[in-house]
Design a protein around this motif. Structure first.
Motif, PDB file in Angstrom:
ATOM      1  N   LYS A 164     -87.673-113.170  32.932  1.00  0.00           N
ATOM      2  CA  LYS A 164     -87.861-114.638  32.962  1.00  0.00           C
ATOM      3  C   LYS A 164     -89.273-114.993  33.397  1.00  0.00           C
ATOM      4  CE  LYS A 164     -84.462-115.869  35.685  1.00  0.00           C
ATOM      5  NZ  LYS A 164     -83.794-114.596  36.008  1.00  0.00           N
ATOM      6  N   ARG A 165     -89.797-114.248  34.345  1.00  0.00           N
ATOM      7  CA  ARG A 165     -91.170-114.509  34.812  1.00  0.00           C
ATOM      8  C   ARG A 165     -92.169-114.299  33.665  1.00  0.00           C
ATOM      9  NH1 ARG A 165     -91.277-113.677  40.713  1.00  0.00           N
ATOM     10  NH2 ARG A 165     -89.151-113.241  41.396  1.00  0.00           N
ATOM     11  N   LYS A 166     -92.021-113.172  32.942  1.00  0.00           N
ATOM     12  CA  LYS A 166     -92.938-112.893  31.846  1.00  0.00           C
ATOM     13  C   LYS A 166     -92.816-113.946  30.752  1.00  0.00           C
ATOM     14  CE  LYS A 166     -92.964-107.867  32.582  1.00  0.00           C
ATOM     15  NZ  LYS A 166     -92.632-106.550  31.999  1.00  0.00           N
ATOM     16  N   THR A 167     -91.568-114.362  30.486  1.00  0.00           N
ATOM     17  CA  THR A 167     -91.366-115.386  29.453  1.00  0.00           C
ATOM     18  C   THR A 167     -92.045-116.695  29.833  1.00  0.00           C
ATOM     19  OG1 THR A 167     -89.250-114.377  28.837  1.00  0.00           O
ATOM     20  CG2 THR A 167     -89.642-116.650  28.120  1.00  0.00           C
ATOM     21  N   LEU A 168     -91.866-117.118  31.098  1.00  0.00           N
ATOM     22  CA  LEU A 168     -92.477-118.369  31.545  1.00  0.00           C
ATOM     23  C   LEU A 168     -93.996-118.267  31.539  1.00  0.00           C
ATOM     24  CD1 LEU A 168     -92.206-121.215  32.618  1.00  0.00           C
ATOM     25  CD2 LEU A 168     -91.907-120.271  34.938  1.00  0.00           C
ATOM     26  N   ALA A 169     -94.519-117.112  31.996  1.00  0.00           N
ATOM     27  CA  ALA A 169     -95.971-116.932  31.992  1.00  0.00           C
ATOM     28  C   ALA A 169     -96.519-116.977  30.567  1.00  0.00           C
ATOM     29  CB  ALA A 169     -96.340-115.611  32.665  1.00  0.00           C
ATOM     30  N   THR A 170     -95.795-116.360  29.627  1.00  0.00           N
ATOM     31  CA  THR A 170     -96.226-116.395  28.228  1.00  0.00           C
ATOM     32  C   THR A 170     -96.242-117.809  27.691  1.00  0.00           C
ATOM     33  OG1 THR A 170     -95.308-114.176  27.903  1.00  0.00           O
ATOM     34  CG2 THR A 170     -95.755-115.490  25.930  1.00  0.00           C
ATOM     35  N   GLU A 171     -95.224-118.595  28.025  1.00  0.00           N
ATOM     36  CA  GLU A 171     -95.187-119.990  27.581  1.00  0.00           C
ATOM     37  C   GLU A 171     -96.355-120.785  28.154  1.00  0.00           C
ATOM     38  OE1 GLU A 171     -93.243-121.329  25.368  1.00  0.00           O
ATOM     39  OE2 GLU A 171     -92.268-119.392  25.032  1.00  0.00           O
ATOM     40  N   ILE A 172     -96.686-120.518  29.420  1.00  0.00           N
ATOM     41  CA  ILE A 172     -97.833-121.230  30.030  1.00  0.00           C
ATOM     42  C   ILE A 172     -99.118-120.870  29.312  1.00  0.00           C
ATOM     43  CG2 ILE A 172     -99.215-121.449  32.130  1.00  0.00           C
ATOM     44  CD1 ILE A 172     -96.649-121.051  33.748  1.00  0.00           C
ATOM     45  N   VAL A 173     -99.292-119.547  29.019  1.00  0.00           N
ATOM     46  CA  VAL A 173    -100.510-119.118  28.327  1.00  0.00           C
ATOM     47  C   VAL A 173    -100.572-119.718  26.930  1.00  0.00           C
ATOM     48  CG1 VAL A 173    -101.731-117.117  27.383  1.00  0.00           C
ATOM     49  CG2 VAL A 173    -100.727-117.002  29.662  1.00  0.00           C
ATOM     50  N   LYS A 174     -99.429-119.735  26.232  1.00  0.00           N
ATOM     51  CA  LYS A 174     -99.423-120.353  24.904  1.00  0.00           C
ATOM     52  C   LYS A 174     -99.793-121.818  24.977  1.00  0.00           C
ATOM     53  CE  LYS A 174     -96.014-117.301  22.700  1.00  0.00           C
ATOM     54  NZ  LYS A 174     -94.657-117.217  22.115  1.00  0.00           N
ATOM     55  N   GLY A 175     -99.265-122.501  25.984  1.00  0.00           N
ATOM     56  CA  GLY A 175     -99.597-123.912  26.134  1.00  0.00           C
ATOM     57  C   GLY A 175    -101.070-124.131  26.435  1.00  0.00           C
ATOM     58  N   THR A 176    -101.706-123.104  27.000  1.00  0.00           N
ATOM     59  CA  THR A 176    -103.143-123.214  27.276  1.00  0.00           C
ATOM     60  C   THR A 176    -103.973-122.804  26.071  1.00  0.00           C
ATOM     61  OG1 THR A 176    -102.673-122.690  29.591  1.00  0.00           O
ATOM     62  CG2 THR A 176    -104.962-122.528  28.874  1.00  0.00           C
ATOM     63  N   MET A 177    -103.506-121.794  25.339  1.00  0.00           N
ATOM     64  CA  MET A 177    -104.271-121.285  24.205  1.00  0.00           C
ATOM     65  C   MET A 177    -104.358-122.279  23.061  1.00  0.00           C
ATOM     66  SD  MET A 177    -102.933-117.341  24.038  1.00  0.00           S
ATOM     67  CE  MET A 177    -103.643-117.113  22.414  1.00  0.00           C
ATOM     68  N   VAL A 178    -103.273-122.963  22.770  1.00  0.00           N
ATOM     69  CA  VAL A 178    -103.264-123.884  21.633  1.00  0.00           C
ATOM     70  C   VAL A 178    -104.337-124.971  21.781  1.00  0.00           C
ATOM     71  CG1 VAL A 178    -101.889-125.601  20.398  1.00  0.00           C
ATOM     72  CG2 VAL A 178    -100.860-123.408  21.047  1.00  0.00           C
ATOM     73  N   PRO A 179    -104.444-125.641  22.963  1.00  0.00           N
ATOM     74  CA  PRO A 179    -105.542-126.610  23.088  1.00  0.00           C
ATOM     75  C   PRO A 179    -106.920-125.963  22.960  1.00  0.00           C
ATOM     76  CG  PRO A 179    -103.882-126.975  24.785  1.00  0.00           C
ATOM     77  CD  PRO A 179    -103.544-125.693  24.121  1.00  0.00           C
ATOM     78  N   GLN A 180    -107.040-124.706  23.450  1.00  0.00           N
ATOM     79  CA  GLN A 180    -108.341-124.056  23.345  1.00  0.00           C
ATOM     80  C   GLN A 180    -108.720-123.767  21.909  1.00  0.00           C
ATOM     81  OE1 GLN A 180    -108.751-120.627  25.848  1.00  0.00           O
ATOM     82  NE2 GLN A 180    -108.523-121.781  27.749  1.00  0.00           N
ATOM     83  N   PHE A 181    -107.736-123.426  21.075  1.00  0.00           N
ATOM     84  CA  PHE A 181    -108.020-123.220  19.660  1.00  0.00           C
ATOM     85  C   PHE A 181    -108.562-124.494  19.012  1.00  0.00           C
ATOM     86  CE2 PHE A 181    -105.135-119.446  19.706  1.00  0.00           C
ATOM     87  CZ  PHE A 181    -106.042-118.548  19.161  1.00  0.00           C
ATOM     88  N   VAL A 182    -108.191-125.634  19.557  1.00  0.00           N
ATOM     89  CA  VAL A 182    -108.675-126.906  19.014  1.00  0.00           C
ATOM     90  C   VAL A 182    -110.005-127.288  19.654  1.00  0.00           C
ATOM     91  CG1 VAL A 182    -108.149-129.359  18.740  1.00  0.00           C
ATOM     92  CG2 VAL A 182    -106.321-127.652  18.523  1.00  0.00           C
ATOM     93  N   THR A 183    -110.078-127.144  20.976  1.00  0.00           N
ATOM     94  CA  THR A 183    -111.271-127.607  21.689  1.00  0.00           C
ATOM     95  C   THR A 183    -112.478-126.703  21.456  1.00  0.00           C
ATOM     96  OG1 THR A 183    -110.548-126.409  23.676  1.00  0.00           O
ATOM     97  CG2 THR A 183    -109.933-128.733  23.485  1.00  0.00           C
ATOM     98  N   LEU A 184    -112.249-125.372  21.257  1.00  0.00           N
ATOM     99  CA  LEU A 184    -113.397-124.480  21.067  1.00  0.00           C
ATOM    100  C   LEU A 184    -114.195-124.825  19.814  1.00  0.00           C
ATOM    101  CD1 LEU A 184    -114.970-122.056  22.087  1.00  0.00           C
ATOM    102  CD2 LEU A 184    -113.443-120.583  20.778  1.00  0.00           C
ATOM    103  N   PRO A 185    -113.570-124.944  18.634  1.00  0.00           N
ATOM    104  CA  PRO A 185    -114.372-125.372  17.465  1.00  0.00           C
ATOM    105  C   PRO A 185    -114.986-126.750  17.645  1.00  0.00           C
ATOM    106  CG  PRO A 185    -112.265-124.456  16.767  1.00  0.00           C
ATOM    107  CD  PRO A 185    -112.185-124.637  18.256  1.00  0.00           C
ATOM    108  N   LEU A 186    -114.263-127.649  18.311  1.00  0.00           N
ATOM    109  CA  LEU A 186    -114.820-128.977  18.548  1.00  0.00           C
ATOM    110  C   LEU A 186    -116.045-128.890  19.450  1.00  0.00           C
ATOM    111  CD1 LEU A 186    -114.581-132.020  18.140  1.00  0.00           C
ATOM    112  CD2 LEU A 186    -113.040-132.095  20.112  1.00  0.00           C
ATOM    113  N   ALA A 187    -115.955-128.042  20.498  1.00  0.00           N
ATOM    114  CA  ALA A 187    -117.104-127.867  21.392  1.00  0.00           C
ATOM    115  C   ALA A 187    -118.292-127.277  20.642  1.00  0.00           C
ATOM    116  CB  ALA A 187    -116.714-126.972  22.568  1.00  0.00           C
ATOM    117  N   VAL A 188    -118.024-126.286  19.774  1.00  0.00           N
ATOM    118  CA  VAL A 188    -119.105-125.699  18.978  1.00  0.00           C
ATOM    119  C   VAL A 188    -119.754-126.748  18.092  1.00  0.00           C
ATOM    120  CG1 VAL A 188    -119.618-124.034  17.159  1.00  0.00           C
ATOM    121  CG2 VAL A 188    -118.112-123.389  19.050  1.00  0.00           C
TER     122      VAL A 188
END
Length: 485
Positions: A164-188
């Protein structure tokens, strides 16, 4: 800037994963602590025996988890197994038991990583000899240690796998990665647009510089450049101003050299033509004598022009050193003695001897010799036969400034012309002395390089009342006098 952003992105994800694991583990750790405290309340003492009463429904509720496996263990005061799994690892030996304090640790059970919450409970049991240890294959795994646990302490542990800990941590990372996939090209994109906009004034500045003519030394406009580039433009303007001075000096030197050498070279050519046509030996000797004088004047003019060019263009770049002005004066006077003897001129020196502190300064010996030589040459040239030339070296008793004076008994310089004689090629009318008119111009330029000032006045030497004479005073007001050695 895209490269460092792409390099920082995986580092950011790794840090996010570590933080996510810490965040995800906290609520599950609290649940483990709650379960341990709940099990600890079921430990009781009856008939001087420690008992643990956990009903079957409660056991089912404890293990009711669709994702993770939950293990528990209760160990009595003498290491005897009271309830739960026999093979649950015991806490470290150095872990000091504290009544009721819940602690957490990482461990492994049946090949799987688990998170363990445990506590030691102090119970009131009368001392009694412990019964025989159970034997059999499971007996080796029942006790947490070979030695009995501390007296009157009961160990309660609850362990849980980490799914459960790994699953929750993975969900948190996914929730962080998705905005970064959007913000990184925008920042560039934003960085690229900002750089294009910021570099545009630099491109315009480059075009203006490339469009300039080779002889355009006017300063660049500093108002139309970014603030960060303004110091660079200021440095370029300073370089352009120095180049302008240098080029102006070179052009003036070439013009002066062409003008001044034209006359003696024309005279040489004319005398050479006359000598070729002469048949009389005496006339031929006169022509050759004129040729010799013209060559001497041309050589003197060239030497003076080179000295002026050196003083104007290299004076500031020549290294200054610790020198004694008495040595400089002595060398120049020794070179001037033959010319003074030829004209029966009384050439004298009045000043301190070499090695005294008051006559030492920081300067360029080559240029200072040229300064003294031109002053003495002028004085000897304009002083009639049997005249007097004196060089004085002294220290101003009020200001402590080193002063160099050259006095002669010549015709003097009119007050109206004392500023004009420092101009190149200016000659005082009424004098029949050969010269290029560059001597005092060279002196003034070298004096400027050494922070000195020059004044001209009548000398009025004793014994020569018929001529006013000339006194040239050089005061080294801007020179650094070295400390005593």
């Amino acid at each position: 800037m895209l490269t460092p952003l792409l390099l920082l992105w995986p580092i950011s994800l790794a840090l996010t994963w570590l933080v996510a694991q810490n965040i995800a583990g906290k609520p599950f750790d609290r649940a483990l602590e709650y379960n341990v405290q709940a099990l600890a309340k079921l430990v009781v003492v009856k008939n001087n025996q420690v008992q643990f009463n956990l009903t079957a429904p409660a056991r089912e509720i404890l293990r009711a988890d669709d994702t993770d496996l939950v293990y528990y263990q209760v160990v009595g005061t003498h290491g005897e197994h009271l309830s739960g799994e026999h093979d649950l690892p015991a806490p470290p030996d150095e872990d000091k038991p504290t009544n009721g304090e819940v602690r957490l640790r990482e461990d492994v059970i049946q090949g799987e990583d688990v998170r363990v919450a445990y506590t030691w409970l102090k119970v009131d049991v009368k001392a009694a000899a412990p019964g025989p240890r159970p034997t059999g294959p499971r007996a080796d795994r029942s006790a947490p240690a070979a030695e009995p646990a501390p007296s009157q302490m009961v160990l309660v542990q609850v362990a849980e796998t980490l799914e459960k800990r790994k699953t929750l941590a993975t969900e948190i990372v996914k929730g962080t990665m998705v905005p970064q996939f959007v913000t990184l090209p925008l920042a560039v994109l934003l960085v690229w647009l900002a750089l294009v906009r910021g570099i545009k004034p630099l491109a315009q500045l480059e075009k203006r510089i490339r469009a300039r003519k080779s002889d355009d030394m006017s300063p660049l406009d500093e108002t139309a450049v970014p603030e960060e580039v303004a110091p660079l433009v200021s440095s370029i303007n300073d370089l352009l101003s120095r180049l302008k001075v240098s080029l102006t000096t070179q052009k003036r030197f070439l013009a002066d050299a062409a003008h001044q050498l034209k006359t003696p070279l024309a005279g040489l050519r004319m005398q050479a033509d006359l000598a070729q046509r002469e048949t009389d030996a005496d006339e031929l000797k006169k022509s050759l004598k004129h040729i010799g004088r013209a060559s001497i004047r041309a050589t003197h003019t060239v030497n003076q022009l080179l000295a002026l060019a050196r003083a104007e263009t290299t004076g500031r770049s020549l290294a200054k050193q610790h020198i004694d002005l008495v040595h400089v004066v002595s060398e120049v006077m020794a070179d001037s003695v033959p010319r003074a003897l030829e004209k029966q001129i009384d050439l004298g020196y009045d000043g301190p001897e070499a090695g005294e502190q008051a006559t030492q300064l920081e300067g360029n010996a080559t240029l200072l010799k040229e300064l003294v030589r031109n002053l003495l040459d002028n004085a000897i040239n304009y002083t009639p036969e049997k005249g007097q030339v004196t060089l004085r070296l002294m220290t101003d008793r009020f200001s402590g400034v080193l002063v160099l004076l050259v006095e002669d008994s010549g015709p003097g310089i009119l007050e109206s012309e004392r500023e004009l004689v420092f101009q190149p090629f200016y000659r005082t009318l009424g004098t029949n002395v050969d010269g290029s008119g560059l001597g005092l111009a060279i002196v003034l330029e070298i004096a400027k390089q050494h922070g000195a000032t020059i004044t001209i006045e009548d000398a009025a030497l004793a014994g020569h009342p018929q001529t006013p004479g000339t006194r040239v005073t050089v005061r080294f007001v801007g020179m650094d006098v070295p400390d005593g050695q």
